[in-house]
Design a protein around this motif. Sequence first.
Motif, PDB file in Angstrom:
ATOM      1  N   ASP A 189      -0.094 -14.710  -8.005  1.00 25.48           N
ATOM      2  CA  ASP A 189      -0.831 -13.770  -8.831  1.00 25.48           C
ATOM      3  C   ASP A 189      -1.808 -12.974  -7.973  1.00 25.48           C
ATOM      4  OD1 ASP A 189      -1.750 -12.452 -11.100  1.00 25.48           O
ATOM      5  OD2 ASP A 189      -3.300 -13.961 -11.473  1.00 25.48           O
ATOM      6  N   GLU A 190      -1.571 -11.686  -7.855  1.00 24.88           N
ATOM      7  CA  GLU A 190      -2.457 -10.762  -7.149  1.00 24.88           C
ATOM      8  C   GLU A 190      -2.876 -11.305  -5.787  1.00 24.88           C
ATOM      9  OE1 GLU A 190      -5.634  -9.667  -9.743  1.00 24.88           O
ATOM     10  OE2 GLU A 190      -4.336  -8.503 -11.078  1.00 24.88           O
ATOM     11  N   THR A 191      -1.869 -11.553  -4.973  1.00 26.73           N
ATOM     12  CA  THR A 191      -2.094 -12.062  -3.625  1.00 26.73           C
ATOM     13  C   THR A 191      -2.230 -10.902  -2.640  1.00 26.73           C
ATOM     14  OG1 THR A 191      -0.759 -14.010  -4.149  1.00 26.73           O
ATOM     15  CG2 THR A 191      -1.138 -13.535  -1.819  1.00 26.73           C
ATOM     16  N   PRO A 192      -3.242 -10.896  -1.773  1.00 26.12           N
ATOM     17  CA  PRO A 192      -3.381  -9.819  -0.790  1.00 26.12           C
ATOM     18  C   PRO A 192      -2.154  -9.744   0.114  1.00 26.12           C
ATOM     19  CG  PRO A 192      -5.401 -11.114  -0.924  1.00 26.12           C
ATOM     20  CD  PRO A 192      -4.358 -11.858  -1.710  1.00 26.12           C
ATOM     21  N   ALA A 193      -1.649  -8.530   0.329  1.00 28.30           N
ATOM     22  CA  ALA A 193      -0.457  -8.350   1.163  1.00 28.30           C
ATOM     23  C   ALA A 193      -0.336  -6.884   1.556  1.00 28.30           C
ATOM     24  CB  ALA A 193       0.795  -8.792   0.409  1.00 28.30           C
ATOM     25  N   GLU A 194       0.497  -6.645   2.564  1.00 32.12           N
ATOM     26  CA  GLU A 194       0.826  -5.272   2.942  1.00 32.12           C
ATOM     27  C   GLU A 194       1.948  -4.803   2.011  1.00 32.12           C
ATOM     28  OE1 GLU A 194       1.265  -3.049   7.156  1.00 32.12           O
ATOM     29  OE2 GLU A 194       2.925  -4.403   6.677  1.00 32.12           O
ATOM     30  N   VAL A 195       1.595  -4.102   0.943  1.00 30.36           N
ATOM     31  CA  VAL A 195       2.561  -3.757  -0.095  1.00 30.36           C
ATOM     32  C   VAL A 195       3.425  -2.562   0.278  1.00 30.36           C
ATOM     33  CG1 VAL A 195       1.204  -4.793  -1.938  1.00 30.36           C
ATOM     34  CG2 VAL A 195       0.806  -2.406  -1.317  1.00 30.36           C
ATOM     35  N   VAL A 196       2.916  -1.711   1.131  1.00 29.38           N
ATOM     36  CA  VAL A 196       3.668  -0.607   1.721  1.00 29.38           C
ATOM     37  C   VAL A 196       3.317  -0.603   3.197  1.00 29.38           C
ATOM     38  CG1 VAL A 196       4.081   1.889   1.704  1.00 29.38           C
ATOM     39  CG2 VAL A 196       3.545   0.722  -0.427  1.00 29.38           C
ATOM     40  N   GLU A 197       4.245  -0.219   4.046  1.00 30.88           N
ATOM     41  CA  GLU A 197       3.988  -0.252   5.479  1.00 30.88           C
ATOM     42  C   GLU A 197       2.688   0.476   5.804  1.00 30.88           C
ATOM     43  OE1 GLU A 197       6.208   0.727   9.740  1.00 30.88           O
ATOM     44  OE2 GLU A 197       7.200   1.185   7.844  1.00 30.88           O
ATOM     45  N   GLY A 198       1.736  -0.280   6.350  1.00 26.97           N
ATOM     46  CA  GLY A 198       0.459   0.293   6.737  1.00 26.97           C
ATOM     47  C   GLY A 198      -0.582   0.334   5.643  1.00 26.97           C
ATOM     48  N   LEU A 199      -0.225  -0.110   4.427  1.00 25.38           N
ATOM     49  CA  LEU A 199      -1.158  -0.060   3.305  1.00 25.38           C
ATOM     50  C   LEU A 199      -1.305  -1.440   2.676  1.00 25.38           C
ATOM     51  CD1 LEU A 199      -0.144   3.262   1.502  1.00 25.38           C
ATOM     52  CD2 LEU A 199      -2.135   2.876   2.979  1.00 25.38           C
ATOM     53  N   GLN A 200      -2.547  -1.861   2.501  1.00 21.38           N
ATOM     54  CA  GLN A 200      -2.831  -3.149   1.885  1.00 21.38           C
ATOM     55  C   GLN A 200      -2.974  -3.004   0.372  1.00 21.38           C
ATOM     56  OE1 GLN A 200      -2.992  -6.249   3.467  1.00 21.38           O
ATOM     57  NE2 GLN A 200      -2.140  -5.074   5.169  1.00 21.38           N
ATOM     58  N   GLY A 201      -2.738  -4.110  -0.304  1.00 18.60           N
ATOM     59  CA  GLY A 201      -2.881  -4.124  -1.750  1.00 18.60           C
ATOM     60  C   GLY A 201      -2.727  -5.533  -2.265  1.00 18.60           C
ATOM     61  N   THR A 202      -2.273  -5.650  -3.490  1.00 19.71           N
ATOM     62  CA  THR A 202      -2.047  -6.972  -4.083  1.00 19.71           C
ATOM     63  C   THR A 202      -0.595  -7.091  -4.515  1.00 19.71           C
ATOM     64  OG1 THR A 202      -2.753  -6.182  -6.262  1.00 19.71           O
ATOM     65  CG2 THR A 202      -4.414  -7.232  -4.869  1.00 19.71           C
ATOM     66  N   TYR A 203      -0.132  -8.312  -4.457  1.00 23.39           N
ATOM     67  CA  TYR A 203       1.284  -8.610  -4.685  1.00 23.39           C
ATOM     68  C   TYR A 203       1.381  -9.799  -5.632  1.00 23.39           C
ATOM     69  CZ  TYR A 203       5.612 -11.113  -3.244  1.00 23.39           C
ATOM     70  OH  TYR A 203       6.790 -11.816  -3.204  1.00 23.39           O
TER      71      TYR A 203
END
Length: 296
Positions: A189-203
Amino acid sequence: MRKIIGWVLLGLGAFLLVTGLLATVWAPGQVERTPLDVDSTTSLSGNADKLNPATGETEAIDVKATSITKADSKRSDDNVIVFVNTTCLVIDEGDVPDCVDADDPDARLVSATSDVFSTDRHDALAVNGKYLPAGAEEKEGLVNKFPFRTEKKDYPYWDGLVGAPVTAEYDSTDTLDGLAAYKFHILLDETPAEVVEGLQGTYSQDKFIWVEPITGAIVNQTQHETRTLDDGTLVLDLNLAFTEDEVAEGVSEAKDNKAQIDLVTGTLPLVGFIGGVLALLAGAFLVFASRKDEKA
């Protein structure tokens, strides 16, 4: 004649007992390991809400994914198997092939990845070091299958987006076309990750995996995945699952492989030990009886 038959039965009994012993002690280590000729294609389909970077708008699309996994027998050995995997996710419209180039004129490519990894041929856990080429990502936990004799317990399962193993929790036992399968659940649930190459977000990930426990083969899978940027912008909301044909093929193959393992590790020892004891008793009786007749 009875004496000859008795000695034949004694020999047969000894042979059956040795066969039973080998099937119990030696055979499981030979049949319960991943073969070195793996060459499999897995097909999934579903739908997604995907951010279009050109317009900044979210689009609803149908998708399909194709994952091809092949063993690299030259890098593999008796204990470890090396895999080469390619996965392609495309927009499922028209007569789209399993994968398209990045410069596809219809912009149907969602993502394409390639990977090399190695696992233990018995317990299916990731193995690193000398088996991987330079630059290959090291992994932990299970990667593409579960261990032989899978248990009703939690397992570490590799998640490439997180870059670490996550927990595959035993959920229940299900039946797929007559095949018993253990159902595992992965929930992030809403784990920090690189969701797009070069961009951080939550996964976030909500995945169910059905496993045939004797072989450890994955016979079905469903997942709901979401990715958002740190500012809350939705990048991807994906629903994906094995196709019906993929499930049917996986169940059929798992049944065949399970039957082979059950034959070698279950039926052969039973026949060997029971048949061996009966043959030895019958043989000993005939030999003993014939000696009594000779003395009479």
